[in-house]
Design a protein around this motif. Structure first.
Motif, PDB file in Angstrom:
ATOM      1  N   ILE A 385       0.768  -1.225   0.018  1.00 42.68           N
ATOM      2  CA  ILE A 385       0.115  -0.100   0.107  1.00 42.68           C
ATOM      3  C   ILE A 385       0.946   1.258   0.108  1.00 42.68           C
ATOM      4  CG2 ILE A 385      -1.561   1.450   1.342  1.00 42.68           C
ATOM      5  CD1 ILE A 385      -2.922  -1.261   2.119  1.00 42.68           C
ATOM      6  N   LEU A 386       1.744   1.243   0.822  1.00 39.90           N
ATOM      7  CA  LEU A 386       2.845   2.227   0.848  1.00 39.90           C
ATOM      8  C   LEU A 386       3.501   2.709  -0.408  1.00 39.90           C
ATOM      9  CD1 LEU A 386       4.326   1.833   4.337  1.00 39.90           C
ATOM     10  CD2 LEU A 386       3.332   4.078   3.704  1.00 39.90           C
ATOM     11  N   ALA A 387       3.903   1.512  -1.229  1.00 38.98           N
ATOM     12  CA  ALA A 387       4.695   1.698  -2.552  1.00 38.98           C
ATOM     13  C   ALA A 387       3.445   2.155  -3.439  1.00 38.98           C
ATOM     14  CB  ALA A 387       5.024   0.191  -2.968  1.00 38.98           C
ATOM     15  N   ASN A 388       2.198   1.776  -3.383  1.00 40.06           N
ATOM     16  CA  ASN A 388       1.154   2.252  -4.346  1.00 40.06           C
ATOM     17  C   ASN A 388       0.518   3.665  -3.932  1.00 40.06           C
ATOM     18  OD1 ASN A 388       0.844   0.093  -6.126  1.00 40.06           O
ATOM     19  ND2 ASN A 388       0.302  -1.019  -4.593  1.00 40.06           N
ATOM     20  N   PHE A 389       0.903   4.041  -2.869  1.00 43.17           N
ATOM     21  CA  PHE A 389       0.115   5.443  -2.501  1.00 43.17           C
ATOM     22  C   PHE A 389       0.455   6.308  -3.384  1.00 43.17           C
ATOM     23  CE2 PHE A 389      -1.642   8.508   0.749  1.00 43.17           C
ATOM     24  CZ  PHE A 389      -2.447   7.741   1.153  1.00 43.17           C
ATOM     25  N   PRO A 390      -0.471   7.442  -3.913  1.00 39.92           N
ATOM     26  CA  PRO A 390      -0.215   8.041  -5.316  1.00 39.92           C
ATOM     27  C   PRO A 390       0.042   9.411  -4.779  1.00 39.92           C
ATOM     28  CG  PRO A 390      -2.495   8.011  -4.695  1.00 39.92           C
ATOM     29  CD  PRO A 390      -1.972   7.096  -3.569  1.00 39.92           C
ATOM     30  N   ILE A 391       0.124  10.116  -3.336  1.00 38.76           N
ATOM     31  CA  ILE A 391       0.516  11.458  -3.331  1.00 38.76           C
ATOM     32  C   ILE A 391       1.424  11.301  -1.851  1.00 38.76           C
ATOM     33  CG2 ILE A 391      -1.557  12.356  -4.054  1.00 38.76           C
ATOM     34  CD1 ILE A 391      -2.857  12.476  -1.401  1.00 38.76           C
ATOM     35  N   TYR A 392       1.819  12.277  -1.456  1.00 36.76           N
ATOM     36  CA  TYR A 392       2.691  12.384  -0.301  1.00 36.76           C
ATOM     37  C   TYR A 392       1.817  11.847   1.016  1.00 36.76           C
ATOM     38  CZ  TYR A 392       6.809  14.031  -2.584  1.00 36.76           C
ATOM     39  OH  TYR A 392       7.840  14.237  -3.474  1.00 36.76           O
ATOM     40  N   ARG A 393       0.850  12.382   1.232  1.00 36.34           N
ATOM     41  CA  ARG A 393       0.061  12.152   2.331  1.00 36.34           C
ATOM     42  C   ARG A 393      -1.411  12.345   2.379  1.00 36.34           C
ATOM     43  NH1 ARG A 393       1.372  14.341   8.228  1.00 36.34           N
ATOM     44  NH2 ARG A 393      -1.055  13.717   8.322  1.00 36.34           N
ATOM     45  N   THR A 394      -2.078  11.914   3.104  1.00 38.53           N
ATOM     46  CA  THR A 394      -3.398  12.252   3.480  1.00 38.53           C
ATOM     47  C   THR A 394      -3.299  13.147   4.789  1.00 38.53           C
ATOM     48  OG1 THR A 394      -3.736  10.351   4.442  1.00 38.53           O
ATOM     49  CG2 THR A 394      -4.410  10.611   2.211  1.00 38.53           C
ATOM     50  N   TYR A 395      -4.604  13.560   5.322  1.00 39.90           N
ATOM     51  CA  TYR A 395      -4.527  14.360   6.475  1.00 39.90           C
ATOM     52  C   TYR A 395      -5.772  14.036   7.357  1.00 39.90           C
ATOM     53  CZ  TYR A 395      -1.107  16.837   3.684  1.00 39.90           C
ATOM     54  OH  TYR A 395      -0.032  17.357   3.240  1.00 39.90           O
ATOM     55  N   VAL A 396      -6.270  12.817   7.577  1.00 39.12           N
ATOM     56  CA  VAL A 396      -7.299  12.179   8.292  1.00 39.12           C
ATOM     57  C   VAL A 396      -6.889  12.455   9.703  1.00 39.12           C
ATOM     58  CG1 VAL A 396      -8.595  10.386   8.595  1.00 39.12           C
ATOM     59  CG2 VAL A 396      -7.529  10.496   6.213  1.00 39.12           C
ATOM     60  N   ASN A 397      -8.109  12.875  10.366  1.00 40.31           N
ATOM     61  CA  ASN A 397      -7.877  13.125  11.773  1.00 40.31           C
ATOM     62  C   ASN A 397      -9.217  12.729  12.415  1.00 40.31           C
ATOM     63  OD1 ASN A 397      -8.200  14.881  14.304  1.00 40.31           O
ATOM     64  ND2 ASN A 397      -6.100  15.342  13.711  1.00 40.31           N
ATOM     65  N   PRO A 398      -9.099  11.510  13.071  1.00 41.59           N
ATOM     66  CA  PRO A 398     -10.329  10.756  13.600  1.00 41.59           C
ATOM     67  C   PRO A 398     -10.700  11.935  14.907  1.00 41.59           C
ATOM     68  CG  PRO A 398      -8.310   9.299  13.568  1.00 41.59           C
ATOM     69  CD  PRO A 398      -7.917  10.638  13.162  1.00 41.59           C
ATOM     70  N   ALA A 399      -9.929  12.393  15.384  1.00 40.72           N
ATOM     71  CA  ALA A 399     -10.262  13.194  16.753  1.00 40.72           C
ATOM     72  C   ALA A 399     -11.305  14.315  16.456  1.00 40.72           C
ATOM     73  CB  ALA A 399      -9.078  13.536  17.513  1.00 40.72           C
ATOM     74  N   ARG A 400     -11.159  14.874  15.413  1.00 43.70           N
ATOM     75  CA  ARG A 400     -12.013  15.930  14.820  1.00 43.70           C
ATOM     76  C   ARG A 400     -12.788  15.431  13.500  1.00 43.70           C
ATOM     77  NH1 ARG A 400      -6.735  18.588  15.083  1.00 43.70           N
ATOM     78  NH2 ARG A 400      -6.481  18.645  12.605  1.00 43.70           N
ATOM     79  N   GLY A 401     -12.899  14.036  13.286  1.00 46.89           N
ATOM     80  CA  GLY A 401     -13.772  13.705  12.327  1.00 46.89           C
ATOM     81  C   GLY A 401     -13.481  14.395  11.071  1.00 46.89           C
ATOM     82  N   GLU A 402     -12.179  14.582  10.780  1.00 41.17           N
ATOM     83  CA  GLU A 402     -11.578  15.307   9.353  1.00 41.17           C
ATOM     84  C   GLU A 402     -11.195  14.235   8.299  1.00 41.17           C
ATOM     85  OE1 GLU A 402     -10.195  19.407  11.553  1.00 41.17           O
ATOM     86  OE2 GLU A 402      -8.751  18.019  10.520  1.00 41.17           O
ATOM     87  N   ILE A 403     -11.799  14.237   7.138  1.00 40.32           N
ATOM     88  CA  ILE A 403     -11.324  13.415   6.209  1.00 40.32           C
ATOM     89  C   ILE A 403     -11.983  14.092   4.809  1.00 40.32           C
ATOM     90  CG2 ILE A 403     -13.151  11.445   6.466  1.00 40.32           C
ATOM     91  CD1 ILE A 403     -11.233   9.649   5.092  1.00 40.32           C
TER      92      ILE A 403
END
Length: 817
Positions: A385-403
């Motif tokens: 999955i890390l090898a296939n990841f298409p961008i540098y990163r996501t910014y999911v934040n479960p504590a704030r419900g952010e995705i």
């Protein structure tokens, strides 16, 4: 702000060019039209650092750079010129060395150190030998051999016992000192009771138990998300902002932070109206999160789209076919990226994956229906999955419900690519991981930690696997292989460029626009010349074959590396003239970065000797140099036109332009450390004085080889920005509007207006134009216009041939806006 934000000028501070030296050029920069000097990091860094990203003490200004006196000197100079500064800050990491008092205290006191919570350390890793210990993989050989050789020894400094290993020093804790006081002075027993374990550097990637900057073991990640850590590491920065004329901050490597959004919010609250820029590299079609309270990126997205204008997309197949034929490298770019990312995951980030595996194993053990997945299987899945990841990163934040939808799409793409593997994983396992990464499952501390650490790892894997490996291995066209670029994307159309500028004006009108930085693989002028090769694929292929045949003997009977040879020829075309020593060092770095036959961690001396001898022999061959010069000579002036065009676009499209040190005239620098060479400001001062004394456009062009056209472009454009600031502002006054271009070669022109008073017209794909603009026209609209570069008057519909008659690009101002 202390000064109107018009244009920044990046300088690299060092022992040989400190704050006092920077202060001495502020008058020159002001005369050039620059409003802000853009400084590399100011805080105390490791001894010998030539970049400042390895801070050892965030509580003081670097003594090497001039200390408080140097800061005061540049502050005074900036105020005298009505200028201000932008400074580079590093919130992700600190140097892990003896010079760092916080790190030293942790080595001395372990997890009981008052500074232990500053660093992102795992005190309970899978290896039981490292429980409550810090692994320091700094030894050049196995510990037993190092001890036997006497390289690691006991010594004293100011009466305090410590270990010394060459230049490195390590404290001895209280238990160790008690042992010494009782006469138990053996080094091995003393080492065993320390809060750290000295180890062979080769085991570091597999066992290291602190987060690093990328894979650099001497740069330790810090927990900036903790309010106390934030304050401790930023207090001096806030003090400097209060006392010095500083208008903005460049935030280095924000993707390394656990919670970038929170960090930017905290920083914005603490710094009020500072201009905040993030060193964020965006993937294809990726947008900067508009919820971040920042002003934009540091400009790699602009570098990609402006550079793409000068790549001929219609000739992509020809360039690709010849590259595959000459080198034998037929692997598609995407497949190569995945292969290189898998390699760096194995060689550099094994410990990081292992930490994720342990978290994922714990999570799987607590799902409603307990599932049994081996650590080996989880490791394999995460690697894929890390090898296939298409961008540098996501910014999911479960504590704030952010995705965001963008986050979901990136995760979806990675998982879909993983599903297509030849030996598929269980769908339940993939769905479990999808639920975790999208924060759709039950929240537990382990899931929150897993999401954060996964996101902190995807960026380093992308950077090391793509920027620092694939970009030196996939050599189809080197003008595309630079930070922020996608080598698989062959060219940008005028329509795409206009659309991106409209988005920038609407969303990020104060983002930075750059074409060269301290991190780019080659300078803007080198890329501009290499881009011409995309327009002449047949001629280029013929030339490479001829050169390769001529240089066959330079391999001295050894097996040629055609990929390295192809890289070599492109670099020569882009950077010529270049000294043999510079080229030899560049080829060594390029081959090590590619990691095909040699690397930084496992250098192959025989292979590197082969490349060095080839490089030296070719550049010592007068007959080859004659062939090279005959090919490069007609490309040089066309490369200048490309450079002038991208420079003017940088200075006039929505955003704030940045000039990298020395690039106000032609610069053929390659990657660091080549692009950190001293800049000759004496020459540039004299050139600017000559230009400002009334130098006409004919003389500017007659002295093109000295760099006067580029200096003229920058000086004149910045004067226009100062004179008509509203035209470059956010909102309707500075609106971006494409101009109507007509004629057979309309695709070779980029033309637009800013507001009602500025028109910009530049050529593209200039080699194909071949000096014949034919019936190509640009409609300026109503009014009387002055062409600022050659001081000629224009009206209405203007012929391209007439517009570019005296100077190859055009910046026009309307006299009756």
């Amino acid at each position: 702000m202390h000064a109107d934000l018009g244009c920044t000028y990046r300088v690299q501070l060092s022992a040989s060019f400190d704050l006092n030296e920077a202060a001495a050029i502020t008058d020159y920069l002001a005369d050039l039209g620059v409003t802000h000097i853009y400084l590399s990091p100011l805080l105390q860094a490791a001894s010998g650092s030539d970049h400042g990203y390895d801070a050892t003490d965030p509580t003081r200004v670097s003594n090497t750079l001039g200390g408080e006196e140097g800061l005061e000197a540049i502050s005074k100079a900036l105020r005298q010129q009505s200028m201000a500064a932008i400074i580079d800050i590093v919130p992700n990491h600190l140097a892990a060395c003896a010079e760092n008092p916080w790190w030293w205290d942790i080595l001395h006191h372990g997890k009981n150190s008052v500074y232990a919570d500053i660093f992102d350390i795992d005190w309970n890793p899978p290896d039981p030998e490292l429980k409550n210990k810090l692994l320091l993989p700094l030894l050049g050989d196995h510990p037993g051999k190092v001890l036997a050789s006497g390289e690691l020894c006991l010594t004293e400094e100011n009466g305090i016992p410590l270990f010394r290993y060459y230049e490195d020093r390590f404290p001895i804790n209280e238990e160790g000192r008690e042992m010494l006081s009782q006469g138990e002075a053996g080094i091995d027993p003393l080492l065993k009771v320390q809060f750290y374990r000295l180890a062979y550097w080769k085991i570091g990637p597999e066992q290291i138990n602190y987060r690093r900057f990328f894979d650099i073991q001497t740069l330790a990640g810090i927990r900036t998300e903790d309010p106390q850590v934030f304050l401790a590491t930023h207090a001096k920065l806030f003090e400097i902002l209060h006392s010095a004329p500083i208008d903005g901050l460049r935030i280095d490597h924000p993707d390394g932070l656990r919670d970038p959004a929170k960090y930017f919010t905290d920083l914005r609250q603490a710094t009020s109206n500072q201009w905040l820029l993030v060193e964020k590299i965006l993937g294809p079609r990726e947008m900067l999160p508009n919820s971040w309270p920042v002003d934009g990126t540091t400009g790699y997205d602009f570098l990609q789209r402006v550079g793409g204008l000068f790549i001929s997309s219609k000739d992509e197949a020809s360039i690709s076919d010849f590259y595959a034929d000459f080198t034998g490298n037929a692997m598609p770019y995407g497949a190569l990226v995945r292969s290189k990312k898998r390699r760096v995951l194995t060689q550099a980030f094994a410990a990081d994956i292992r930490r994720l595996v342990e978290l994922l194993k714990t999570i799987c053990d607590h799902v409603p229906l307990k599932v049994d997945y081996s650590r080996r299987l989880l490791h394999e899945l995460l690697t894929e999955i890390l090898a296939n990841f298409p961008i540098y990163r996501t910014y999911v934040n479960p504590a704030r419900g952010e995705i965001t939808a963008q986050d979901r799409e990136a995760i979806h793409q990675a998982l879909e690519s993983t599903r297509r593997r030849d030996q598929p994983f269980e769908e339940d396992l993939i769905k479990t991981l999808e639920n975790i990464l999208t924060a759709a499952g039950t929240r537990r501390p382990e899931t929150d930690d897993f999401i954060a650490r996964f996101q902190q790892l995807t960026g380093p894997v992308m950077a090391k696997g793509v920027e620092d490996t694939t970009f030196y291995s996939y050599n189809r066209l080197l003008a595309l292989n630079d930070v922020g670029c996608d080598p698989a994307r062959f060219g940008v159309s005028t329509q795409e460029f206009h659309q991106a500028c409209l988005v920038a004006q609407r969303e990020w009108p104060r983002g930075m626009l750059t074409t060269s930085t301290h991190d780019t693989k080659r300078s803007e002028d080198v890329r501009a010349r290499i881009a011409l090769l995309s327009e002449i694929p047949a001629q280029w292929a013929e030339q490479v074959r001829r050169w390769s045949s001529h240089n066959h003997s330079a391999w001295h009977g050894r097996e040629p590396d055609r990929n390295a040879e192809y890289f070599f020829y492109q670099t020569l075309v882009g950077a010529w003239p270049i000294e043999s020593k510079r080229m030899e060092l560049h080829m060594q770095k390029a081959c090590r970065e590619a990691k095909d036959y040699t690397s930084w961690t496992a250098p192959d001396e025989a292979y590197e000797a082969k490349i060095k001898e080839f490089t030296h022999s070719v550049l010592a061959d007068a007959s080859f140099i004659k062939l090279l010069q005959s090919f490069v000579a007609p490309l040089v002036p066309l490369g200048w036109v490309n450079s002038l065009a991208q420079t003017l676009l940088k200075l006039t499209t929505p955003g704030v332009p940045d000039i990298y040190q020395g690039c106000e005239i032609w610069d053929n620098s390659l990657v660091d450390p080549d692009n950190r060479r001293p800049v000759n400001y004496q020459i540039r001062r004299k050139m600017l004085e000559t230009l400002r004394s009334g130098m006409g456009v004919a003389e500017v062009m007659a002295r093109a080889d000295e760099g006067f056209p580029k200096l003229h472009t920058i000086h004149t454009s910045l004067a226009v920005r100062r004179r008509l600031p509203a035209a470059f502002a956010a909102g309707p006054q500075g609106a971006y509007r494409p101009l109507l271009v007509g004629g057979r070669k309309l695709a070779h022109v980029v033309a637009f207006c800013r507001g009602q008073s500025i028109a910009v017209i530049v050529p593209r794909l200039i080699h194909t134009v071949a000096g014949d603009w034919g019936d190509t026209t640009i409609d300026l609209g109503e009014g009387d216009w002055l062409s600022e570069f050659d001081l000629t008057a224009k009206q209405g519909v203007v012929k391209a041939a007439e517009l570019f008659r005296h100077f190859p690009i055009a910046l026009l101002t309307r006299s009756d806006p």
